[in-house]
Design a protein around this motif. Structure first.
Motif, PDB file in Angstrom:
ATOM      1  N   VAL A 603     -73.811 -12.006  57.345  1.00  9.08           N
ATOM      2  CA  VAL A 603     -74.100 -11.499  58.685  1.00  9.08           C
ATOM      3  C   VAL A 603     -74.532 -12.639  59.594  1.00  9.08           C
ATOM      4  CG1 VAL A 603     -75.642 -10.025  60.036  1.00  9.08           C
ATOM      5  CG2 VAL A 603     -74.696  -9.189  57.880  1.00  9.08           C
ATOM      6  N   LEU A 604     -75.409 -13.496  59.117  1.00 10.19           N
ATOM      7  CA  LEU A 604     -75.898 -14.608  59.939  1.00 10.19           C
ATOM      8  C   LEU A 604     -74.798 -15.626  60.227  1.00 10.19           C
ATOM      9  CD1 LEU A 604     -79.390 -15.150  58.225  1.00 10.19           C
ATOM     10  CD2 LEU A 604     -78.842 -13.805  60.264  1.00 10.19           C
ATOM     11  N   MET A 605     -73.831 -15.725  59.338  1.00 13.52           N
ATOM     12  CA  MET A 605     -72.729 -16.662  59.549  1.00 13.52           C
ATOM     13  C   MET A 605     -71.768 -16.189  60.638  1.00 13.52           C
ATOM     14  SD  MET A 605     -72.651 -19.552  58.100  1.00 13.52           S
ATOM     15  CE  MET A 605     -70.906 -19.931  58.220  1.00 13.52           C
ATOM     16  N   ASP A 646     -68.526 -15.621  80.579  1.00  9.35           N
ATOM     17  CA  ASP A 646     -68.969 -14.245  80.704  1.00  9.35           C
ATOM     18  C   ASP A 646     -68.528 -13.404  79.512  1.00  9.35           C
ATOM     19  OD1 ASP A 646     -70.297 -14.341  83.219  1.00  9.35           O
ATOM     20  OD2 ASP A 646     -68.346 -14.387  84.236  1.00  9.35           O
ATOM     21  N   ASN A 647     -69.320 -12.387  79.210  1.00 12.64           N
ATOM     22  CA  ASN A 647     -68.966 -11.337  78.253  1.00 12.64           C
ATOM     23  C   ASN A 647     -68.703 -11.833  76.840  1.00 12.64           C
ATOM     24  OD1 ASN A 647     -69.134  -9.225  80.180  1.00 12.64           O
ATOM     25  ND2 ASN A 647     -67.108  -9.798  80.956  1.00 12.64           N
ATOM     26  N   LEU A 648     -69.340 -12.930  76.453  1.00 12.22           N
ATOM     27  CA  LEU A 648     -69.350 -13.300  75.042  1.00 12.22           C
ATOM     28  C   LEU A 648     -70.379 -12.407  74.360  1.00 12.22           C
ATOM     29  CD1 LEU A 648     -69.348 -17.197  75.443  1.00 12.22           C
ATOM     30  CD2 LEU A 648     -67.382 -15.720  74.982  1.00 12.22           C
ATOM     31  N   ARG A 649     -69.998 -11.864  73.208  1.00 11.84           N
ATOM     32  CA  ARG A 649     -70.877 -10.874  72.594  1.00 11.84           C
ATOM     33  C   ARG A 649     -70.847 -11.008  71.078  1.00 11.84           C
ATOM     34  NH1 ARG A 649     -72.519  -5.973  74.716  1.00 11.84           N
ATOM     35  NH2 ARG A 649     -70.997  -6.205  76.408  1.00 11.84           N
ATOM     36  N   LEU A 650     -72.020 -10.873  70.460  1.00  5.85           N
ATOM     37  CA  LEU A 650     -72.122 -10.844  69.010  1.00  5.85           C
ATOM     38  C   LEU A 650     -72.050  -9.406  68.521  1.00  5.85           C
ATOM     39  CD1 LEU A 650     -75.079 -13.334  68.361  1.00  5.85           C
ATOM     40  CD2 LEU A 650     -72.652 -13.760  67.920  1.00  5.85           C
ATOM     41  N   PRO A 651     -71.594  -9.187  67.299  1.00  3.48           N
ATOM     42  CA  PRO A 651     -71.716  -7.836  66.732  1.00  3.48           C
ATOM     43  C   PRO A 651     -73.173  -7.385  66.747  1.00  3.48           C
ATOM     44  CG  PRO A 651     -70.302  -9.216  65.358  1.00  3.48           C
ATOM     45  CD  PRO A 651     -70.915 -10.126  66.388  1.00  3.48           C
ATOM     46  N   ALA A 652     -73.373  -6.096  66.915  1.00  2.30           N
ATOM     47  CA  ALA A 652     -74.731  -5.570  67.042  1.00  2.30           C
ATOM     48  C   ALA A 652     -75.597  -5.938  65.850  1.00  2.30           C
ATOM     49  CB  ALA A 652     -74.686  -4.050  67.216  1.00  2.30           C
ATOM     50  N   ALA A 653     -75.021  -5.916  64.633  1.00  7.47           N
ATOM     51  CA  ALA A 653     -75.806  -6.231  63.437  1.00  7.47           C
ATOM     52  C   ALA A 653     -76.315  -7.667  63.478  1.00  7.47           C
ATOM     53  CB  ALA A 653     -74.969  -5.993  62.188  1.00  7.47           C
ATOM     54  N   VAL A 654     -75.495  -8.561  64.027  1.00 11.33           N
ATOM     55  CA  VAL A 654     -75.895  -9.970  64.104  1.00 11.33           C
ATOM     56  C   VAL A 654     -76.981 -10.151  65.160  1.00 11.33           C
ATOM     57  CG1 VAL A 654     -75.077 -12.331  64.404  1.00 11.33           C
ATOM     58  CG2 VAL A 654     -73.559 -10.589  63.457  1.00 11.33           C
ATOM     59  N   GLY A 655     -76.761  -9.566  66.340  1.00 11.73           N
ATOM     60  CA  GLY A 655     -77.768  -9.682  67.385  1.00 11.73           C
ATOM     61  C   GLY A 655     -79.101  -9.101  66.968  1.00 11.73           C
ATOM     62  N   ASP A 656     -79.070  -7.949  66.279  1.00  9.53           N
ATOM     63  CA  ASP A 656     -80.318  -7.343  65.814  1.00  9.53           C
ATOM     64  C   ASP A 656     -81.009  -8.235  64.792  1.00  9.53           C
ATOM     65  OD1 ASP A 656     -79.605  -5.272  67.429  1.00  9.53           O
ATOM     66  OD2 ASP A 656     -79.270  -3.812  65.822  1.00  9.53           O
ATOM     67  N   ARG A 693     -84.520  -2.792  67.845  1.00 10.84           N
ATOM     68  CA  ARG A 693     -83.616  -3.860  67.435  1.00 10.84           C
ATOM     69  C   ARG A 693     -84.366  -5.044  66.829  1.00 10.84           C
ATOM     70  NH1 ARG A 693     -78.727  -4.907  71.537  1.00 10.84           N
ATOM     71  NH2 ARG A 693     -77.961  -5.775  69.574  1.00 10.84           N
ATOM     72  N   VAL A 694     -85.613  -5.221  67.190  1.00  9.87           N
ATOM     73  CA  VAL A 694     -86.345  -6.396  66.685  1.00  9.87           C
ATOM     74  C   VAL A 694     -87.388  -6.027  65.634  1.00  9.87           C
ATOM     75  CG1 VAL A 694     -86.004  -7.687  68.812  1.00  9.87           C
ATOM     76  CG2 VAL A 694     -88.052  -6.284  68.550  1.00  9.87           C
ATOM     77  N   ALA A 695     -87.652  -4.733  65.451  1.00  8.88           N
ATOM     78  CA  ALA A 695     -88.630  -4.300  64.437  1.00  8.88           C
ATOM     79  C   ALA A 695     -88.067  -3.089  63.717  1.00  8.88           C
ATOM     80  CB  ALA A 695     -89.965  -3.983  65.083  1.00  8.88           C
ATOM     81  N   LYS A 696     -86.877  -3.261  63.163  1.00  9.57           N
ATOM     82  CA  LYS A 696     -86.162  -2.121  62.614  1.00  9.57           C
ATOM     83  C   LYS A 696     -86.800  -1.600  61.337  1.00  9.57           C
ATOM     84  CE  LYS A 696     -81.852  -1.945  63.354  1.00  9.57           C
ATOM     85  NZ  LYS A 696     -80.406  -2.208  63.420  1.00  9.57           N
TER      86      LYS A 696
END
Length: 821
Positions: A603-605, A646-656, A693-696
């Motif tokens: 995930v981190l990769m 603009d609009n570069l985005r990480l998957p939600a799991a990675v961002g979380d 997202r930061v304290a799941k």
């Protein structure tokens, strides 16, 4: 409602009026225009969670063709009802289904308590003879004398409406009927009396000759004439009664509601009926057989039959905001802010019902702020206004430029780091930068997690030796994924591979790729994370074995002096290979150890650029020491905030994952750098727009900010959409923060949870917050629970002020030049 009822007097009435208009059900409180009654009206609005607004005039009450009044009906069969477990506001829902033009008015006054006629005593004596156990709503303190009137499209509808109102006043157990004025039977009686007198007079005159021998004809004729003249009196009385009755009805339609009428009898007979119909047993019920007993009877109704003594809470449904099918949009009423929050004690959050600026206590910010609000409710708007206050407070104006004393002073101190976690987009992150440009020279730096060319935060910097740095980094992973997902065995494996990855130059990975025929293509960016990924089998077991051999050869080269490097550090790094790549470890055993931890590193990769060691990299320790203001954006990028695209985005799991791990890293750095900051007048403000997202999976950091963070100068400000998104421990910690702000919630269970927290231990009165209040909040309207000097205040409503519409006026809005009224 008892406080409202106590403000009434026998000659001062108030009316609860519910009118069905084309716009829906409208509720009015009609009182004399006096200071005491205005305060009472505010108390009543609080009790029913209604929004109080002054009306210049009432709606037209003439549309309904039929009108009636609720009257006591003697001799009816009584049905005992209870208030236990009943909703006192149920009448509101029933009234919401009235036909358009219909209305119900409940007019109240205090009982007369004179020496000659004491309504309380007369009523108590009468009602106690009708009930068992001596408990009744009308015996409560501050009971009121009430009259109920209604109007609708037909007499049948009025009759139904009055029965409905009586049924919705839970505990009201008297038989009633519908009466309209002028009453037909009164007219009939007076007309019959006039006809009887007229007939008697005529008969007397006709009979005069027949009785002339006994009574002189002149006398008989005069008597007959007098009786015929007397017939005019009932006619005049009838006409006067008709005029009075029509005027009485007209007063209701004109909104000039008369006082509930009195009964003028000096004495009333108490009930003497037996216990089988409700009276408590007395000595008379146990008299010997054959002894003379009093005749059982219901007694005289002690009030005018159009008046009833009610408990203060019974009529409240006519005033409560409705929620029926025809009620239109429901909206939470105003709860006025406590007086201490109207002073200049900290950041402005919005306006109360009177348009006054409502503030939070700056000195209590360390105790934390929790914000709940569904998407697009305005919670991010509120967080940015709190951020703006901190920015302004760090940069007071010179005394010569300030327009008020507060503008030239700092409440919290000019030295403070502000770290905001933004989850939506770089456009939102740019709003923080816009505030910084408006309020002074201090800048806001944005770290876009998805930007491959953006600035990064070093998450491996804490600790001296590779083993320490690896252990602390694995702790950040455990914080995000939880100890159930990363157990003891996985944690041991991760500490080993990260000890190796952090102890060797990243060029070793490049050498391994260059010397292996089946190296991964395209070649990964050489970072500690990609080394750990390779050692966990991310590029196949053969390449993992080859990389381990390359690392050992690198140590040999360092020992032989063929290449440079810190021998001790590299020896520690090689030691980290023993669990997975020791001489006795079989491939099958290695794969079993790699399987669970490799899924987290994979995930981190997905954000390979974040782990680079070159370019613009800062540590949290540096950010804190320099009192920087940063925004960590896990959402889509925007060039408006300085991103490369603009609009570069990480998957939600990675961002979380990155956001949660960064929050944990921030806590660790704060403990290392910020000891004693509170005493030094320095602080660390941590703002998160989506705590889920930061304290799941762990409340550790949130609990730490609340319980131990104060001595480090921590100010926690957290928001989330709804409590149910958080784990139970995190949710409980959120509600333990001293300030809780809620926008409208759609889920009734969530609203109930928030209302329960706001209510605390209160059971009645203004302190009780109903779940419907939380659900019916208008857009940008909030319910707020907060403290001043750690003393909890009453919950209040506040409409968030649109500061971003005019940022240049922010200082003057928060600290106006003139003294606030």
């Amino acid at each position: 409602m008892r406080s409202f009822a106590s403000s009434l007097s026998p000659r001062t009435a108030a009316t609860f009026l519910a009118v069905m208009t084309t716009e829906g059900l409208e509720n009015y409180l009609v009182t004399p225009d006096t200071d005491s009654m205005n305060k009472a009206a505010l108390s009543a609005a609080h009790a029913v969670t209604g929004k109080l607004a002054y009306a210049e005039e009432l709606p037209d009450l003439h549309d309904a063709s039929a009108m009636g009044h609720l009257f006591f009906r003697p001799g009816g069969t009584r049905a005992s009802t209870t208030q236990t477990g009943k909703d006192p506001f149920s009448m509101a829902a029933s009234l919401a289904d009235m036909p358009t033009g219909s209305w119900v008015a409940i007019t109240m006054r205090a009982p007369h308590r004179g020496l000659v006629r004491h309504e309380d005593r007369a009523w108590d004596r009468w009602i106690k003879g009708r009930i068992v156990g001596g408990t009744h709503h009308s015996l409560e303190p501050n009971g009121v004398i009430a009259h109920v009137a209604a109007a609708s499209t037909s007499r049948t509808s009025v009759d139904s409406l009055l029965r409905q109102v009586a049924g919705d006043m839970h505990g009201f157990d008297l038989e009633t009927r519908n009466v309209s004025f002028p009453r037909r039977w009164v007219i009939a009686q007076l007309l019959a009396a006039a006809v009887a007198l007229l007939v008697a007079g005529i008969s007397t005159r006709i009979a005069a000759p027949a009785i002339s021998t006994a009574i002189p004809p002149d006398v008989t004729t005069q008597v007959g004439t007098a009786v015929m003249i007397l017939a005019v009196a009932p006619v005049l009385a009838m006409l006067a009664y008709i005029v009075w009755g029509r005027r009485y009805q007209a007063r209701f339609r004109e909104g000039r509601f008369p006082l509930p009428r009195r009964r003028w009898a000096l004495r009333t007979k108490p009930p003497t009926q037996g216990n089988d119909v409700g009276r408590a047993e007395s000595a008379d019920d146990f008299s010997t057989p054959g002894a003379k007993k009093r005749n059982a009877g219901p007694g005289d109704y002690p009030l005018d039959r159009g008046s009833f003594k009610l408990g203060a809470l019974l009529p409240v449904g006519a005033l409560a905001p409705a929620s029926g099918s025809a009620s239109g949009t429901s909206e939470t009423g105003d709860r006025h802010a406590p007086a201490p929050l109207l002073r200049r004690i900290g950041p402005v959050i919005g306006l109360d019902a009177l348009g006054q600026m409502v503030r939070l206590s700056a000195r209590d910010l360390w105790a934390g702020i929790a914000v709940f609000g569904k998407p697009r409710s305005g919670k991010s708007y509120l967080l940015r206004s709190l951020f703006a206050f901190l920015m302004m407070d760090q940069q007071p104006l010179p005394r010569g430029e300030s327009e008020s004393v507060e503008q030239s002073e700092s409440m919290l101190g000019e030295q403070g780091a502000i770290i905001a976690f933004e989850s939506k987009s770089g456009q939102d992150a740019a709003e923080y930068q816009a505030w910084a440009k408006t309020l002074g020279k201090k800048k806001v730096h944005v770290f876009d997690l998805a930007d491959p060319d953006g600035a990064r935060i070093d998450m491996f910097s804490t600790g001296a030796a590779p083993t320490d740095r690896a252990a602390k980094f694995v702790d950040t992973m455990i914080y995000h994924w939880g100890p159930e997902s990363i157990g003891a065995a996985s944690a041991k494996t991760l500490r080993g591979v990260f000890t190796t990855a952090l102890g060797i130059p990243t060029a070793v990975l490049e050498d391994a790729i260059a010397t292996h025929p089946d190296a991964p293509m395209p070649a990964p960016v050489a970072t500690p994370m990609s080394i750990a990924h390779a050692l966990l089998g991310g590029y196949g077991d053969e390449f993992g074995v080859h990389l381990a051999e390359t690392i050992r050869r690198h140590l040999s080269d360092v020992k032989a002096g063929r290449t440079g490097g810190d021998r001790e550090t590299i020896e520690i790094a090689v030691g980290g290979l023993s669990e997975l790549y020791g001489p006795t470890v079989k491939p099958a055993a290695r794969i079993g150890l790699q399987k669970a931890p490799s899924s987290k590193v994979e995930v981190l990769m997905l954000a390979p650029h974040w782990w680079r060691t070159d370019g613009r990299v800062a540590s949290f320790a540096e950010i804190l020491r320099r009192h920087l203001r940063i925004v960590i954006n896990s959402g889509a990028t925007s060039t408006a905030s300085g991103a490369s695209d603009d609009n570069l985005r990480l998957p939600a799991a990675v961002g979380d994952a990155l956001s949660g791990m960064l929050l944990y890293s921030l806590r660790e750095a704060t403990q290392d750098v910020c000891a004693g900051w509170e005493d030094q007048g320095r602080y660390v403000a941590i703002i998160s727009d989506e705590l889920s997202r930061v304290a799941k999976n762990s409340p550790d950091v949130i609990e730490w900010t609340r319980m131990q963070g104060r001595s480090f100068g921590v100010i926690p400000i957290f928001a989330t959409q709804e409590p149910e998104q958080l784990s139970e421990d995190v949710r409980r910690t959120m509600f333990s923060l001293s300030t809780v702000i809620s926008y409208a919630q759609e889920n009734s269970d969530v609203a109930s949870q928030i209302a329960k927290d706001f209510t605390g231990g209160a059971t009645e009165g203004f302190e009780v917050v109903h779940p419907k209040e939380v659900m019916d909040l208008a857009r940008y309207m909030t319910l707020v629970r907060t403290v001043v000097d750690q003393q909890r205040l009453n919950v209040f409503t506040a409409k968030i002020h649109p500061f971003e519409d005019d940022r240049d006026a922010f200082r003057d809005t928060v600290y106006p030049p003139e003294t606030e009224q």
